[in-house]
Design a protein around this motif. Structure first.
Motif, short mmCIF file in Angstrom:
data_model
loop_
_atom_site.label_atom_id
_atom_site.label_comp_id
_atom_site.label_asym_id
_atom_site.label_seq_id
_atom_site.Cartn_x
_atom_site.Cartn_y
_atom_site.Cartn_z
N SER A 1 0.80 -1.23 0.00
CA SER A 1 0.00 0.00 0.00
C SER A 1 0.83 1.28 0.00
CB SER A 1 -0.95 0.01 1.20
OG SER A 1 -0.20 -0.02 2.40
N ILE A 2 2.15 1.16 0.08
CA ILE A 2 2.98 2.37 0.10
C ILE A 2 4.03 2.31 -1.00
CG2 ILE A 2 2.69 2.82 2.57
CD1 ILE A 2 5.52 1.60 2.96
N GLU A 3 4.55 3.48 -1.31
CA GLU A 3 5.66 3.60 -2.25
C GLU A 3 6.64 4.60 -1.65
OE1 GLU A 3 4.98 3.84 -6.56
OE2 GLU A 3 6.13 5.70 -6.46
N CYS A 4 7.91 4.28 -1.77
CA CYS A 4 8.95 5.16 -1.25
C CYS A 4 10.06 5.20 -2.28
CB CYS A 4 9.45 4.60 0.08
SG CYS A 4 10.73 5.59 0.83
N HIS A 5 10.46 6.40 -2.66
CA HIS A 5 11.55 6.51 -3.62
C HIS A 5 12.44 7.70 -3.30
CE1 HIS A 5 9.36 9.52 -6.20
NE2 HIS A 5 8.32 8.88 -5.74
N ILE A 6 13.64 7.67 -3.85
CA ILE A 6 14.61 8.73 -3.67
C ILE A 6 14.77 9.43 -5.01
CG2 ILE A 6 17.03 9.26 -3.18
CD1 ILE A 6 17.08 6.73 -1.46
N ASP A 7 14.74 10.75 -4.98
CA ASP A 7 15.01 11.54 -6.17
C ASP A 7 16.22 12.43 -5.90
OD1 ASP A 7 12.93 10.49 -7.61
OD2 ASP A 7 11.86 12.38 -7.87
N VAL A 8 17.01 12.63 -6.93
CA VAL A 8 18.16 13.53 -6.86
C VAL A 8 18.04 14.53 -8.00
CG1 VAL A 8 20.67 13.68 -7.09
CG2 VAL A 8 19.67 11.82 -5.79
N TYR A 9 18.25 15.79 -7.68
CA TYR A 9 18.24 16.85 -8.68
C TYR A 9 19.66 17.38 -8.80
CZ TYR A 9 13.28 16.46 -8.08
OH TYR A 9 12.01 15.95 -8.02
N ALA A 10 20.18 17.39 -10.02
CA ALA A 10 21.50 17.96 -10.27
C ALA A 10 21.48 19.43 -9.87
CB ALA A 10 21.84 17.82 -11.76
N PRO A 11 22.63 20.01 -9.60
CA PRO A 11 22.64 21.44 -9.27
C PRO A 11 21.89 22.24 -10.33
CG PRO A 11 24.81 20.49 -8.89
CD PRO A 11 23.98 19.42 -9.56
N GLY A 12 20.92 23.03 -9.88
CA GLY A 12 20.10 23.83 -10.80
C GLY A 12 19.08 23.04 -11.60
N GLY A 13 18.90 21.76 -11.29
CA GLY A 13 18.00 20.91 -12.07
C GLY A 13 16.55 20.97 -11.62
N TYR A 14 15.70 20.35 -12.41
CA TYR A 14 14.28 20.26 -12.06
C TYR A 14 13.67 19.03 -12.71
CZ TYR A 14 13.41 22.52 -16.61
OH TYR A 14 13.36 22.84 -17.94
N GLY A 15 12.49 18.67 -12.25
CA GLY A 15 11.81 17.49 -12.75
C GLY A 15 10.56 17.84 -13.54
N GLN A 16 9.77 16.83 -13.84
CA GLN A 16 8.56 16.99 -14.63
C GLN A 16 7.49 17.76 -13.86
OE1 GLN A 16 9.51 14.12 -13.22
NE2 GLN A 16 7.75 13.10 -12.35
N LYS A 17 6.63 18.43 -14.60
CA LYS A 17 5.45 19.06 -14.04
C LYS A 17 4.34 18.04 -14.18
CE LYS A 17 2.65 23.25 -14.44
NZ LYS A 17 2.48 24.50 -15.24
N HIS A 18 3.70 17.68 -13.06
CA HIS A 18 2.75 16.58 -13.09
C HIS A 18 1.73 16.70 -11.96
CE1 HIS A 18 5.77 15.41 -10.14
NE2 HIS A 18 4.94 14.49 -9.68
N GLY A 19 0.74 15.85 -12.02
CA GLY A 19 -0.26 15.78 -10.97
C GLY A 19 -0.71 14.35 -10.80
N HIS A 20 -1.16 14.01 -9.60
CA HIS A 20 -1.68 12.68 -9.31
C HIS A 20 -2.69 12.76 -8.18
CE1 HIS A 20 1.58 12.95 -6.33
NE2 HIS A 20 2.43 13.05 -7.34
N MET A 21 -3.53 11.75 -8.11
CA MET A 21 -4.60 11.73 -7.11
C MET A 21 -4.07 11.61 -5.69
SD MET A 21 -7.46 12.02 -8.75
CE MET A 21 -8.70 11.45 -7.60
N ASN A 22 -3.00 10.84 -5.48
CA ASN A 22 -2.50 10.62 -4.13
C ASN A 22 -1.68 11.80 -3.63
OD1 ASN A 22 -0.62 9.08 -6.21
ND2 ASN A 22 0.70 9.81 -4.56
N SER A 23 -1.73 12.00 -2.32
CA SER A 23 -0.84 12.98 -1.70
C SER A 23 0.54 12.34 -1.54
CB SER A 23 -1.40 13.41 -0.34
OG SER A 23 -1.58 12.28 0.49
N ALA A 24 1.53 13.16 -1.19
CA ALA A 24 2.89 12.66 -1.01
C ALA A 24 3.60 13.51 0.03
CB ALA A 24 3.65 12.70 -2.32
N VAL A 25 4.54 12.90 0.72
CA VAL A 25 5.43 13.62 1.62
C VAL A 25 6.80 13.62 0.97
CG1 VAL A 25 6.50 13.70 3.91
CG2 VAL A 25 4.13 12.92 3.66
N PHE A 26 7.36 14.78 0.86
CA PHE A 26 8.62 15.03 0.16
C PHE A 26 9.59 15.51 1.24
CE2 PHE A 26 11.20 18.00 -2.38
CZ PHE A 26 11.31 17.40 -3.62
#
Length: 192
Positions: free
Chosen positions: A82-107
């Protein structure tokens, strides 16, 4: 948009066009596993699962500005349904996709500083901060550190939401395909 031009590629529901680097948009995945067998078999299998998962056992996916490792989810481990946990890394000055999803998330920010844009509102964050991405929010994560990477831990009940058919997710724009200026050789930390 920060750090160069962003790719604006709206994708309609059911379409699969995406950069090949991110298997989450191009390969079939397991979102919820079947529970089959007797209760005794299922219980024994659950109790025999590892309780420690080493992030080094997974490869980094993505790039060149945003990399990720999905560590705990129904596809990767049998102990989590029932859970998902992942690690994201952003390069200096980087960014990720613009997106939306039904579930909430803790970052949870382990390292670095940056900001998010949630439904057009900016939220600044720094190492040690926890950020809540609310249900249905269109959002994007940005690294504001031009010299250091940002490392974040994301925890969410995504599999549970998908099981309840709250499956509507959308990528508004994909992550950049070019490295941040001066970060052409950036690689995520091998110790994670």
């Amino acid at each position: 948009m920060a750090n160069g031009e962003q790719i604006d590629t709206p994708v309609a529901h059911g379409e699969t066009a995406a950069p090949a680097e991110w298997e989450r948009w191009t390969k079939k995945r397991v979102f919820v596993r079947a529970l089959e067998g007797t209760y005794g078999q299922l219980k024994e299998e659950l109790f025999n699962q590892p309780r420690v998962y080493h992030t080094k056992d997974w490869k980094w996916k993505g790039g060149p500005q945003n990399f990720g490792k999905k560590i705990i989810n129904p596809q990767a481990v049998k102990v989590a349904q029932s859970i998902e946990c992942h690690i994201d890394v952003y390069a200096p000055g980087g960014y990720g996709q613009k997106h939306g999803h039904m579930n909430s998330a803790v970052f949870y920010v382990l390292k670095g500083k940056g900001h998010d844009v949630h439904d057009t509102k900016r939220h600044d964050w720094d190492a040690g901060d926890a950020l809540i991405v609310e249900n249905g929010c269109v959002h994007q994560h940005f690294s504001d550190d031009k010299d250091g990477e940002c490392i974040v831990l994301i925890m969410k009940a995504k599999p549970l939401f998908l099981f309840m058919h709250m499956i509507f997710q959308k990528v508004v724009s994909y992550p950049p395909t070019e490295a941040s200026p001066g970060q052409e050789n950036y690689a995520p930390p091998p110790e994670l």
